[in-house]
Scaffold this active site. Structure first.
Site, mmCIF file in Angstrom:
data_model
loop_
_atom_site.group_PDB
_atom_site.id
_atom_site.type_symbol
_atom_site.label_atom_id
_atom_site.label_comp_id
_atom_site.label_asym_id
_atom_site.label_seq_id
_atom_site.Cartn_x
_atom_site.Cartn_y
_atom_site.Cartn_z
ATOM 1 N N ASP A 89 -24.849 -23.220 49.439
ATOM 2 C CA ASP A 89 -26.159 -23.506 50.017
ATOM 3 C C ASP A 89 -25.989 -24.577 51.094
ATOM 4 O O ASP A 89 -25.296 -25.567 50.879
ATOM 5 C CB ASP A 89 -27.101 -24.024 48.923
ATOM 6 C CG ASP A 89 -28.482 -23.437 49.019
ATOM 7 O OD1 ASP A 89 -29.106 -23.610 50.084
ATOM 8 O OD2 ASP A 89 -28.939 -22.816 48.047
ATOM 9 N N ASP A 110 -30.737 -22.975 53.895
ATOM 10 C CA ASP A 110 -32.058 -23.331 53.394
ATOM 11 C C ASP A 110 -33.050 -23.541 54.547
ATOM 12 O O ASP A 110 -32.761 -24.282 55.496
ATOM 13 C CB ASP A 110 -31.920 -24.632 52.591
ATOM 14 C CG ASP A 110 -33.160 -24.967 51.795
ATOM 15 O OD1 ASP A 110 -33.545 -24.140 50.960
ATOM 16 O OD2 ASP A 110 -33.724 -26.057 51.995
ATOM 17 N N GLU A 118 -32.401 -18.386 55.111
ATOM 18 C CA GLU A 118 -33.692 -18.364 54.427
ATOM 19 C C GLU A 118 -34.746 -18.604 55.493
ATOM 20 O O GLU A 118 -34.766 -19.660 56.129
ATOM 21 C CB GLU A 118 -33.766 -19.440 53.349
ATOM 22 C CG GLU A 118 -34.978 -19.238 52.461
ATOM 23 C CD GLU A 118 -35.486 -20.493 51.768
ATOM 24 O OE1 GLU A 118 -36.189 -20.354 50.765
ATOM 25 O OE2 GLU A 118 -35.214 -21.606 52.246
ATOM 26 N N HIS A 130 -34.389 -18.700 42.865
ATOM 27 C CA HIS A 130 -34.696 -19.862 42.038
ATOM 28 C C HIS A 130 -36.082 -20.423 42.316
ATOM 29 O O HIS A 130 -36.494 -21.382 41.677
ATOM 30 C CB HIS A 130 -33.645 -20.943 42.289
ATOM 31 C CG HIS A 130 -33.639 -21.363 43.728
ATOM 32 N ND1 HIS A 130 -33.210 -20.520 44.731
ATOM 33 C CD2 HIS A 130 -34.060 -22.494 44.337
ATOM 34 C CE1 HIS A 130 -33.373 -21.137 45.888
ATOM 35 N NE2 HIS A 130 -33.884 -22.333 45.692
ATOM 36 N N ASP A 131 -36.799 -19.861 43.285
ATOM 37 C CA ASP A 131 -38.154 -20.315 43.617
ATOM 38 C C ASP A 131 -39.221 -19.314 43.175
ATOM 39 O O ASP A 131 -40.408 -19.559 43.383
ATOM 40 C CB ASP A 131 -38.318 -20.498 45.133
ATOM 41 C CG ASP A 131 -37.430 -21.585 45.717
ATOM 42 O OD1 ASP A 131 -37.105 -22.551 44.998
ATOM 43 O OD2 ASP A 131 -37.067 -21.459 46.905
HETATM 44 O O1 TEU Z 1 -37.387 -23.209 49.763
HETATM 45 C C1 TEU Z 1 -38.189 -23.119 50.904
HETATM 46 C C2 TEU Z 1 -39.448 -22.465 50.682
HETATM 47 O O2 TEU Z 1 -39.916 -21.731 51.500
HETATM 48 C C3 TEU Z 1 -40.083 -22.815 49.382
HETATM 49 O O3 TEU Z 1 -40.770 -23.993 49.570
HETATM 50 C C4 TEU Z 1 -40.972 -21.772 48.913
HETATM 51 O O4 TEU Z 1 -42.034 -21.570 49.791
HETATM 52 C C5 TEU Z 1 -41.500 -22.225 47.602
HETATM 53 O O5 TEU Z 1 -40.448 -22.706 46.804
HETATM 54 C C6 TEU Z 1 -42.160 -21.093 46.897
HETATM 55 O O6 TEU Z 1 -42.712 -21.598 45.736
HETATM 56 C C7 TEU Z 1 -36.161 -23.826 49.901
HETATM 57 C C8 TEU Z 1 -35.445 -23.836 48.568
HETATM 58 O O7 TEU Z 1 -35.187 -22.512 48.174
HETATM 59 C C9 TEU Z 1 -36.269 -24.598 47.571
HETATM 60 O O8 TEU Z 1 -35.730 -24.550 46.291
HETATM 61 C C10 TEU Z 1 -36.361 -26.014 48.066
HETATM 62 O O9 TEU Z 1 -37.226 -26.746 47.234
HETATM 63 C C11 TEU Z 1 -36.891 -26.090 49.506
HETATM 64 O O10 TEU Z 1 -36.265 -25.143 50.372
HETATM 65 C C12 TEU Z 1 -36.604 -27.443 50.083
HETATM 66 O O11 TEU Z 1 -35.236 -27.594 50.303
#
Ligand code: TEU
Ligand code: CA
Length: 560
Positions: free
Chosen positions: A99, A200, A257, A333-334
């Protein structure tokens, strides 16, 4: 043309290291735990492992707040463990993607510690500092994690920008020193044998000139910045510069991303000429069940309709064909667990059938599939009842903002929405077996285990030849052996556009056609599709074929 690179046929497995396997009895997953499970991952048949951030970090956002890009978080292991991990991955013929989090650092990163010392510090311009306006923030931008995107710093008398938590200050990509520090760090990891990067929120790094206010609806306390900040005016210049300085020097796989990216944006980021990235990881299909009120964001309890889902997936398949490359995914993971969100986890039979149906939907499309840990055994949402059960700052902050502060929702409704959409759903420990803590650890884990681990676990899945695991294994093998899955043209079956129960599409190249038929519902339905008598059934989630009768969550793929 579309499958000339090895990664056009590859499948990626995503590991959230904190939740995968603990080996030193502290309730937190670690690198040695991943090493111990490499044979399991290899058995699934994937080509690439993507690790969520494992760098030194205060863990305000589980590693997305990095305090040292060139050190391993000691809770997860050390550089020797890392070397053993990468060797173990390579020995098994797989690749490692790390990442890359460079929209922001941790506020504990040395760059930021220097930067906040004052306006004259050489690192001041590594971050985005502004004076306030009329005693308030410099503009109306909101943070992704609730509240304003600016924090006033007493020490140096200005505000700094943080699109995420206040502990995650945004880097200033206008500064060439920032950019070249990042490129050096990427080359440093490449020299260690890292095969690529998942970048990211990479399309947020170029902020609009002058940092103007963003559009804001009446209910919103601060504006959602994504439409204004994503795909900024210098983004392609920055990524092409990164490509010249880093990617062009190594054989790398890169995925950006890109929240807020459209197919037109994807053509620029991930065009087949590979001037910037190899592929995008975009979110349109993840936003179909968001709340229609922008102030509530993703917090809602609606299910995505088949019509919306099909229209969106079809748009991406058609618009990128012959032009650009996409990721195919349901989970990361989100995101909540796919089987709970798009499928049906109410009965064991529906859970297994719908998980396989949804896997078929994406794995038969063009792009690079991503499988998130536990998806291959059909792990479900956690359905934790109390706010105290949740760990993630996004859910906790959203509760306080929407319920306590703005009174837009009552507590019970918000708890229902959190149970559906919280990122914690993805982060409960991997369920390996039916022992206490699911074989993840022998110590109370940092995030609670999903109570259903006795029914849903790897040990059970591996012992059952009809399990979701073996179905994924077969889908991966088909992608590796059948060029039509990577290069065939996608088309909806005529008349399928308005069907609100069955999704039917074809993939076709010069010598092979695939017909994919998917029942998105728990109803048995009747549909007639023209299947030539020479056709064979390539894969299905039922034991027999009842032709025009399509059973709950049935998935079948014919080849002719
Ligand atoms: O996520 C970016 C992102 O778009 C998220 O904020 C998403 O909209 C949200 O998690 C949905 O619930 C990335 C990473 O994947 C995330 O884990 C991090 O928290 C974020 O960036 C900040 O680095
Ligand atoms: Ca551990």
């Amino acid at each position: 043309m579309e499958n000339t690179h090895w990664w056009n046929r590859a499948v990626v497995y995503q590991i959230y290291p904190k939740s995968f396997q603990d080996t030193n009895h502290d309730g937190v997953g670690d690198l040695r735990g991943i090493i111990d499970r490499l044979d399991y991952i290899k058995k699934l048949g994937v080509d690439v492992i993507w690790l969520n951030p494992i760098y030194e970090s205060p863990q305000v956002d589980n590693g997305y707040d990095i305090s040292n890009y060139e050190a391993i978080n000691p809770t997860l292991g050390n550089m020797d463990d890392f070397q053993e991990l990468i060797d173990g991955i390579h020995e098994r013929g797989m690749k490692l993607v790390m990442d890359l989090v460079v929209n922001h650092t941790s506020d504990q990163h040395n760059w930021f510690k220097e930067s906040r010392k004052g306006k004259d510090n050489p690192y001041r311009d590594y971050y985005i500092w502004r004076d306030g306006k009329d005693g308030k923030e410099p503009n109306n931008w909101g943070s992704y994690f609730s509240g304003a995107a600016w924090k006033y710093d007493d020490e140096s008398g200005q505000y700094y920008l943080h699109l995420f938590a206040p502990e995650q200050p945004d880097l200033n990509w206008e500064n060439p020193q920032v950019r070249h520090s990042v490129y050096d760090m990427m080359n440093w990891w490449a020299a260690k044998g890292v095969d690529g990067f998942r970048m990211d929120v990479i399309n947020l790094i170029s902020k609009p000139a002058g940092l103007p206010d963003a559009k804001k609806s009446a209910d919103e306390k601060y504006a959602n910045v994504e439409p204004l900040v994503s795909n900024g005016h210098r983004i392609h210049e920055f990524l092409q510069e990164m490509n010249r300085n880093v990617m062009s020097k190594h054989k790398m796989i890169t995925v950006g991303e890109t929240p807020g990216a459209t197919p037109e944006d994807a053509e620029k980021y991930a065009g087949l000429d590979n001037k910037e990235l190899n592929m995008v990881f975009q979110f349109e299909h993840m936003g179909l069940d968001s709340n229609p009120n922008p102030a509530l964001g993703k917090w809602d309890d609606r299910k995505t309709s088949l019509k919306d889902l099909r229209a969106n997936l079809t748009k991406w398949q058609e618009k990128l064909y012959g032009k650009a490359w996409n990721s195919l995914y349901w989970n990361n993971h989100d995101q909540p667990r796919v089987v709970s969100r798009f499928g049906n986890d109410e009965t064991e039979d529906y859970r297994v059938k719908s998980a396989k149906m949804l896997a078929t939907m994406t794995h038969m499309m063009q792009g690079t599939p991503y499988i998130y840990e536990g998806e291959e055994i059909g792990m479900t949402n956690a359905y934790f009842p109390k706010l105290e059960d949740y760990v993630d700052l996004e859910s906790i902050n959203a509760y306080h903002q929407l319920v306590d502060d703005q009174h837009l929702l009552d507590g019970a409704t918000m708890m229902k929405y959190i149970a559906i959409h919280s990122r914690d759903n993805a982060r409960t420990p991997m369920q390996w077996d039916d022992s206490e803590y699911a074989g993840f650890s022998d110590h109370q884990p940092w995030e609670k285990v999903n109570p259903n681990y006795k029914q849903i676990n790897v040990k059970k899945a591996l012992a059952d030849k009809n399990s979701i695991f073996y179905y994924y294994q077969k889908l991966i093998e088909l992608r590796h052996t059948m060029p039509v899955i990577t290069n065939g043209k996608y088309a909806l079956v005529t008349g399928n556009e308005d069907d609100d129960q069955v999704f039917a599409y074809t993939r076709q190249n010069d010598d092979t056609t695939l017909l994919v038929i998917l029942n998105y519902t728990a109803e048995t339905v009747s549909r007639h599709y023209d299947v030539p008598s020479t056709a064979t059934l390539l894969i299905s989630n039922y034991e027999d074929d009842q032709h025009d009768t399509i059973r709950p969550y049935e998935a079948k793929v014919y080849q002719f």
